[in-house]
Design an enzyme around this catalytic site. Structure first.
Site, PDB file in Angstrom:
ATOM      1  N   HIS A 409       1.754  -3.200   0.262  1.00  0.00           N
ATOM      2  CA  HIS A 409       2.716  -2.191   0.703  1.00  0.00           C
ATOM      3  C   HIS A 409       1.977  -0.943   1.156  1.00  0.00           C
ATOM      4  CE1 HIS A 409       2.188   0.129  -3.001  1.00  0.00           C
ATOM      5  NE2 HIS A 409       2.547  -0.926  -3.736  1.00  0.00           N
ATOM      6  N   CYS A 432      -0.567  -3.353  -7.274  1.00  0.00           N
ATOM      7  CA  CYS A 432      -0.315  -3.806  -5.903  1.00  0.00           C
ATOM      8  C   CYS A 432      -1.459  -3.402  -4.978  1.00  0.00           C
ATOM      9  CB  CYS A 432       1.001  -3.221  -5.395  1.00  0.00           C
ATOM     10  SG  CYS A 432       2.456  -3.913  -6.215  1.00  0.00           S
TER      11      CYS A 432
END
Length: 456
Positions: A409, A432
């Site tokens: 992301h 992430c």
């Protein structure tokens, strides 16, 4: 004197009609062994020796090719294969009254087994070694020993060198090296193959060497290939390093099957034990492994090392492509993604297995040591253009899922979409893989579901 006598016997063997020594096993030679099949590497030599009545099977119609061979058994097979007349009357006390005493006595009397080797203790029921087998075959063929550099990496003597020089025993290839395995025992299949090679050598040594040279050429090619593979692997081992987070246990602790219900104990871990953190949950619980044990442990009992510096030594395009193709990565999409934690770079390749080409390299930020990015091989699945996590008071654009809650992301944004943390190029996330807004949009737009992702 013994050598001259043996040469005379061998000369008689050479004039035995050709049908007694078939050059090759053909389909019309009956294979009565239930455990010998045409795709076995030893199929031809076993049936050939059987047709010479030099070797037989067992009452249950098996040959048992992987059974080891005793010294007495090998001597019998060797003499019967070469049609050496078995003599009586020799008195060697060590083998007297043994079932093979006449075979062994004949071999000793004719110099096939050097009396210096026999030395009053032949031990006929002991398993024969490869170096003993080679010595007997060379003596049978009356081959003059070669004093040359050994072609083998595990032995250097005249017997092994001569056996190789005459193409009688070529050895085995592993890791770019040739091994004789001198003290390994010999199976019935191996004994059959070695004796048949010796028969071919006796019938026409020049023709045999010419044909066997092709085998040597193939061996040399295999050695060169394996050495190149080793050099390649050594190069990649220096360029591509694992980025596992290794923590130390500070006190004896229990491992649980889950972090949200810590009552099902799956193991224990002692103080001082080093464990690999696979992933964490809110920096409070960690799923760890050591040996064959895996489970959840409280972060209170772990000493987690600080985040290491980013490796700034970049690999070249050729090295990157060479590495992923060497590793044989496959993907169910025309893309493959490699997240290099050590360098904090995400490499995107296009193509297919064995033919990946570097499409682009993207700077990223993976998880901190206290919240590491999961490592392994995964597959791209869902995606979305925005998310916000109230717990962390942080959101991001253009997320692409590759393993559960682990996503690609954008950099961290606040609830209004403003940049909260622009950090890239070092470990900074909660697990992430952060990318720039532009790069995260590219991944979101172009990397399809089914794409393989390798995080290392």
């Amino acid at each position: 004197m013994r050598k001259e006598r043996l040469k005379a016997v061998m000369a008689m063997a050479l004039i035995i009609p050709a049908l007694c020594m078939p050059a090759k096993v053909t389909a019309d030679i009956n294979n009565s062994f239930s455990d010998i099949h045409s795709n076995n590497w030893f199929y031809s030599p076993v049936l050939r020796l059987n047709s010479l009545k030099a070797i037989s099977g067992f009452p249950d119609n098996t040959f048992r090719p992987y059974n080891y061979t005793t010294k007495a058994e090998f001597v019998k097979i060797l003499l019967d294969a070469f049609k050496i007349p078995v003599e009586n009357g020799h008195d060697y006390s060590n083998i007297k009254d043994h079932w093979a005493d006449n075979y062994v006595s004949t071999a000793i009397a004719n110099g096939i087994i050097p009396e210096s080797t026999y030395n009053g203790s032949f031990m006929p029921d002991k398993l024969i070694t490869r170096i003993e087998m080679a010595s007997m075959i060379l003596s049978m063929l009356n081959v003059q020993y070669v004093n040359d550099k050994s072609p083998f990496d595990d032995i250097s003597n005249e017997v092994s060198t001569t056996a190789f020089h005459e193409y009688l025993i070529m050895g085995s290839i592993k890791d770019g090296k040739r091994y004789f395995k001198p003290y390994s025992n010999v199976t019935r299949a191996e004994a059959s193959a070695a004796i048949v090679r010796a028969i071919d050598y006796m019938e026409n040594s020049n023709g045999y060497k010419k044909n066997s040279h092709k085998e040597l050429v193939q061996q040399e090619k295999l050695i060169a290939k394996q050495k190149e593979e080793i050099r390649t692997q050594e190069l990649y081992n220096t360029l591509v390093k694992p980025s596992a987070v290794i923590a130390q246990v500070t006190e004896n602790a229990k491992l649980f099957s889950s972090y949200y219900a810590p009552y099902n104990v799956v193991g224990t871990v002692n103080k001082g034990t080093k464990v690999e953190i696979i992933y964490g949950m809110y920096t409070q619980w960690f799923y760890v492994s050591y040996g064959n044990v895996k489970g959840w442990v409280s972060g209170k009992v772990l000493s987690i090392p600080p985040d290491p510096p980013t490796n700034t030594n970049k690999m070249t395009k050729e090295q990157l492509e060479g590495f992923v193709n060497y590793k044989g990565f496959a993907s169910n999409a025309p893309y493959f993604v490699w997240v290099d934690i050590d360098r904090q770079l995400t490499h995107v390749f296009s193509g297919s297995k064995g033919n990946w080409k570097l499409n682009k390299t993207i700077q990223c930020a993976t998880g901190k040591n206290e919240s590491p990015t999961i490592r392994g091989i995964f597959t791209v699945s869902r995606r979305g253009d925005w998310f916000y996590n109230p717990r962390y008071r942080s959101g991001a654009k253009y997320w692409v899922e590759f393993s559960g809650d682990y996503l690609f992301h954008s950099i961290s944004l606040d609830s209004y979409g403003n940049i909260k943390d622009p950090t890239l190029g070092k470990r900074a996330s909660s697990g992430c893989i952060r990318l720039s807004i532009e790069d995260s949009k590219w991944i979101y737009t172009y990397i399809p579901a089914g794409t393989t992702v390798w995080v290392y």
